[in-house]
Design an enzyme around this catalytic site. Structure first.
Site, short mmCIF file in Angstrom:
data_model
loop_
_atom_site.label_atom_id
_atom_site.label_comp_id
_atom_site.label_asym_id
_atom_site.label_seq_id
_atom_site.Cartn_x
_atom_site.Cartn_y
_atom_site.Cartn_z
N GLY A 107 45.96 1.44 4.77
CA GLY A 107 47.34 1.37 5.28
C GLY A 107 47.82 2.64 5.96
O GLY A 107 49.02 2.91 6.01
N SER A 108 46.88 3.41 6.51
CA SER A 108 47.24 4.67 7.16
C SER A 108 48.22 4.45 8.32
O SER A 108 49.23 5.15 8.44
CB SER A 108 45.97 5.35 7.67
OG SER A 108 46.29 6.53 8.34
N SER A 109 47.95 3.45 9.12
CA SER A 109 48.77 3.20 10.30
C SER A 109 50.21 2.83 9.92
O SER A 109 51.18 3.39 10.45
CB SER A 109 48.10 2.10 11.12
OG SER A 109 49.02 1.45 11.93
N ALA A 110 50.37 1.93 8.95
CA ALA A 110 51.71 1.54 8.51
C ALA A 110 52.45 2.73 7.91
O ALA A 110 53.66 2.92 8.15
CB ALA A 110 51.62 0.42 7.48
N ASP A 152 51.42 -3.65 4.10
CA ASP A 152 51.23 -2.20 4.23
C ASP A 152 52.57 -1.50 4.46
O ASP A 152 52.84 -0.45 3.88
CB ASP A 152 50.29 -1.87 5.39
CG ASP A 152 48.86 -2.36 5.14
OD1 ASP A 152 48.69 -3.24 4.27
OD2 ASP A 152 47.93 -1.87 5.80
O1 PMV Z 1 41.69 -4.26 4.71
P1 PMV Z 1 43.11 -4.64 4.95
O2 PMV Z 1 44.11 -3.71 4.31
O3 PMV Z 1 43.42 -4.96 6.36
O4 PMV Z 1 43.37 -5.96 4.08
C1 PMV Z 1 42.99 -7.23 4.48
C2 PMV Z 1 43.49 -8.18 3.46
C3 PMV Z 1 43.06 -9.62 3.69
O5 PMV Z 1 43.54 -10.35 2.55
C4 PMV Z 1 41.56 -9.74 3.75
C5 PMV Z 1 43.65 -10.17 4.97
C6 PMV Z 1 45.13 -10.43 4.93
O6 PMV Z 1 45.70 -10.61 6.04
O7 PMV Z 1 45.75 -10.48 3.86
#
Ligand code: PMV
Length: 325
Positions: A107-110, A152
């Site tokens: 979640g760095s970008s958020a 995020d």
């Molecule tokens: O890796 P991240 O933080 O982009 O998480 C993806 C989470 C998923 O459940 C796989 C996708 C989603 O949109 O919730």
């Protein structure tokens, strides 16, 4: 000339990633790795954007019309969203830094978007908080990254721990994290596209729905027990549930050799729990251990196979102004 530094935390998905895509619940928590944005008023007629973390630098006039480096577009979008909310655009310099690896699901970008929104609105004397902070930072992310789920940004703005279901407002969890435990985030160093993993998992889920429905329901039951463990501060139970969650994600094809290796090393080194976090096929695992020698051994063993290993606290405060002059 004013100067403001604001920060916001990164996030981990503790339970339920992927299963959340089909309407089941997931739990996400804030972590003690933060993005920090410095905003300084300047002379002239430019907004100057600089990210040492991404190695990108651009400037845009106060009309916000010129193109900027792709990595920096999100910050210009945030200014456009703020302009629509009635904020004026004044010349300033922005420096964006992050303690998190980028594109690793933390979640760095958020966190940078939220920290920038808070820093800039504080510089103008009317800090955006709560829902407003979330709405504006999310508008920036939408244009730059497509359709973010908002998790995020929610964590970066509000901090704490949330349970969420697609299409519903996230709910804060009254978590109690006892002293004496630490979470360890180990990065495989492999970059991956969330979209391809999500498509793969969804494809498998649909082909085998008579089987996979049980796995999705198991994940939701696991979330229920995890909520109980978090509210009671039962870290032993939480750890066991993390291993089970990893197993369910393996079953649905979200893991890979690098992630399984790190989870197995964590287990062999005495971690209470470990699982991949986020989309999978790369990115990070999260492990849970007792502080002290257990956590140190675990970190040492993981670092033999990970590109970075960080000890983090979870359930930390959301966006805050750190410095105001
Ligand atoms: O890796 P991240 O933080 O982009 O998480 C993806 C989470 C998923 O459940 C796989 C996708 C989603 O949109 O919730």
């Amino acid at each position: 000339m004013g100067r403001v530094v604001a920060s916001a935390p990164g996030k981990l998905i503790l339970f339920g990633e992927h299963f959340v895509v089909k309407g089941y619940r997931a739990i996400a928590t804030s972590i003690s790795l933060r993005a920090r944005v410095t905003v300084e008023e300047s002379e002239g007629s430019w907004v100057e954007l600089y990210s040492p973390t991404l190695g990108a630098r651009s400037r845009v006039s106060l009309s916000l019309e010129e193109p900027v480096a792709r990595e920096l577009e999100v910050y210009v979008e945030i200014l456009r969203a703020l302009r629509r909310e009635g904020y004026s655009i004044v010349p300033h310099r922005v420096t964006v830094e992050s303690e998190m690896p980028v594109a690793a699901g933390l979640g760095s970008s958020a966190a940078t978007s939220v920290a920038y929104t808070l820093a800039y609105t504080t510089l103008l004397g009317s800090p955006l908080q709560g829902d407003g902070l979330l709405r504006v930072s999310l508008e920036g992310e939408k244009v730059a990254h497509g359709r973010p789920s908002g998790v995020d940004n929610t964590i970066a703005a509000m901090g704490g721990t949330i349970v969420y279901r697609r299409g519903e407002k996230p709910v804060q969890v009254e978590a109690r994290i006892p002293e004496g435990y630490t979470f360890i985030v180990a990065d495989t160093g492999m970059k991956r596209s969330t979209r391809s993993v999500v498509e793969h998992v969804l494809g498998l889920a649909e082909t085998l729905w008579d089987v996979s429905e049980h796995i999705y329901k198991a994940s939701d039951a696991l979330v229920e027990r995890a909520l109980e463990a978090l509210r009671r501060g039962d870290m032993e139970l939480l750890g066991k549930l993390m291993y089970v969650n990893h197993g369910l994600l393996v079953a649905m094809g979200a893991s890979n050799l690098a992630l399984d290796t790190l989870v197995n090393i964590a287990k062999a080194s005495g971690a209470l729990g470990a699982k991949l976090t986020g989309a999978g096929w790369g990115g990070c695992i999260v492990a849970l251990a007792r502080k002290g020698s257990e956590a140190e051994t675990l970190a040492r063993e993981l670092s033999k196979h990970a590109s970075s290993v960080r000890l983090v606290d979870i359930h930390v405060p959301g966006a805050t102004v750190e410095e105001l002059r």
